[in-house]
Design a protein around this motif. Structure first.
Motif, PDB file in Angstrom:
ATOM      1  N   GLY A  63      -4.684  -8.331   2.903  1.00 26.75           N
ATOM      2  CA  GLY A  63      -4.897  -7.963   4.602  1.00 26.75           C
ATOM      3  C   GLY A  63      -5.790  -8.390   5.102  1.00 26.75           C
ATOM      4  O   GLY A  63      -6.159  -7.814   6.445  1.00 26.75           O
ATOM      5  N   ASN A  85       0.452  -5.512   7.318  1.00 27.40           N
ATOM      6  CA  ASN A  85      -0.799  -5.025   6.183  1.00 27.40           C
ATOM      7  C   ASN A  85      -0.047  -5.383   5.332  1.00 27.40           C
ATOM      8  O   ASN A  85       0.084  -4.315   4.341  1.00 27.40           O
ATOM      9  CB  ASN A  85      -1.427  -4.114   6.510  1.00 27.40           C
ATOM     10  N   CYS A  86      -0.700  -6.556   4.682  1.00 26.26           N
ATOM     11  CA  CYS A  86      -0.487  -7.167   3.015  1.00 26.26           C
ATOM     12  C   CYS A  86      -0.698  -6.180   1.682  1.00 26.26           C
ATOM     13  O   CYS A  86      -0.774  -6.134   0.755  1.00 26.26           O
ATOM     14  CB  CYS A  86      -0.076  -8.342   2.784  1.00 26.26           C
ATOM     15  N   LEU A  88       1.892  -2.980   0.700  1.00 26.64           N
ATOM     16  CA  LEU A  88       3.021  -3.660  -0.301  1.00 26.64           C
ATOM     17  C   LEU A  88       1.852  -4.296  -1.879  1.00 26.64           C
ATOM     18  O   LEU A  88       2.384  -4.175  -2.840  1.00 26.64           O
ATOM     19  CB  LEU A  88       3.704  -4.898   0.123  1.00 26.64           C
TER      20      LEU A  88
END
Lengths: 199, 195
Positions: free
Chosen positions: B25, B114-115, B118
């Motif tokens: 993120g 936003n990583c 995931l």
């Protein structure tokens, strides 16, 4: 722009990491070993090149409203190929990279290139742009991981270089050093550029 | 894994903070942390979405993907679930609470990419958490992210008008502050250690 110019611009002048500060999640996470960085860089380059090509080929057929979703799905399918390939041929590497292979999907560089370039340009140009951006990204990863691995483990690409007398800096393997290394890299590259611009 | 879910919760906030140790993120972390108010909005949205999508993804993964042997599709399924959930929440908030929509709504589209969202779902699969563990892991990661962005926004607001070398302005300085924060968070590792 000629194809060569496209490549140079996307790899160096507009490098995603130090110029636009995109996609640094994985740039920070996998750089404790050079081998991991190399594989990650190749994976991202592969995804960037092929997703650029595909999105550019389909750009006239994708409705504007749902283009983000379609782009994400195209990117995700290429990431699955990378993931399955790593699991099948390099299971240890796949385990070491863990969730970061899957996280290529949310890597902002790929979405950024899709939005900024592939959606507007010819397929071949988009592919070259993708390769350029991917190689620029890999270059940053390798640079950071070279120093982190050298100081943290005393080795380069897994081969011991500094020998037994080297006292390993464990901080270089841990998270904070990744932040510092990237900041220093940005400073070294951007500092002179910005100073020139002011004059 | 036989770990008390509460320990996972605490560890996700402090010792293995999703942002400071796993670097997830970062993009929105760096771009939205200019002011405290907006970073609270984004942090709350991340916390909320993270908690729920982890729960939904757990159910989908263990009751649909595993029995049907479609595990290799997990990336696509997870990202669709996250995008659909964010869209749904956006519509619900817009319909029922315009006030909340103005503070939270503009950040919701940012969250799909936003990583951290995931990433938490993928960590949940890799670490083989149970349902309770997953939900608390999601909630803890969200709180940890909120804490980190709040701290950075506070510091950035303080040093807004200080002299900074040209090359470090913007992202460079934020990265150094984050690095120092990560150093500080290593100090928490005395509480619980979990990988």
């Amino acid at each position: 722009m000629t194809k060569k110019e496209i490549f140079i611009v996307s790899a160096f002048t507009e490098n995603s990491v130090w110029k636009q500060v995109l996609g640094i999640c994985s740039a920070l996470a996998v750089t404790n070993l050079m081998k991991n960085s190399l594989v990650m860089g190749l994976g991202v380059t592969f995804t960037l090149a092929l997703s650029g090509l595909t999105i550019s080929l389909l750009r006239q057929y994708i409705p504007k409203r749902v283009r983000m979703m379609v782009q994400t799905l195209i990117i995700a399918s290429y990431v699955i190929i990378v993931d399955i390939f790593l699991k099948a041929f390099y299971p240890e590497m796949s385990k070491a990279l863990g969730p970061y292979v899957g996280l290529i999907i949310t890597n902002c560089i790929i979405m950024g290139r899709a939005e900024a370039f592939a959606g507007k340009n010819k397929p071949l140009d988009s592919m070259i742009d993708g390769i350029g951006a991917g190689l620029g990204y890999s270059l940053v990863l390798l640079l950071i991981s070279f120093f982190r691995e050298l100081f943290g483990f005393g080795s380069v690409m897994g081969f011991s270089v500094l020998g037994d007398w080297w006292y390993r800096w464990s901080i270089m393997v841990m998270a904070p050093s990744a932040f510092f290394m990237l900041a220093i890299l940005i400073w070294i590259i951007e500092g002179p550029l910005r100073a020139n611009r002011k004059k | 894994m036989e770990v008390n879910p509460l320990i996972i919760f605490i560890a996700a906030i402090f010792t293995s903070n999703i942002l400071l140790t796993n670097f997830l993120g970062m993009c929105s972390f760096l771009s939205v942390s200019r002011e405290v108010e907006s970073s609270i909005g984004l942090g709350l949205a991340v916390f909320f979405v993270l908690t729920f999508t982890t729960a939904i993804n757990y159910v989908i993964y263990h009751f649909i993907l595993v029995p049907l042997q479609l595990v290799y599709l997990q990336y696509i399924i997870f990202i669709i679930i996250i995008a659909a959930f964010v869209q749904l929440i956006e519509m619900i908030i817009e319909r029922f609470s315009p006030v909340l929509y103005y503070t939270l709504g503009i950040f919701l589209p940012l969250i799909t990419v936003n990583c951290a969202i995931l990433g938490v779902s993928l960590f949940m699969v890799i670490r083989e958490y149970t349902f309770i563990q997953s939900v608390l892991f999601g909630a803890g990661s969200g709180l940890g992210w909120l804490l980190a962005i709040l701290a950075l926004a506070g510091i950035r607001q303080k040093i807004k008008y200080k002299f900074v070398p040209a090359g470090l302005q913007g992202a460079g300085l934020s990265l150094i502050i984050t690095g120092i924060m990560a150093l500080g968070f290593i100090g928490f590792s005395g509480i619980v250690i979990i990988q």
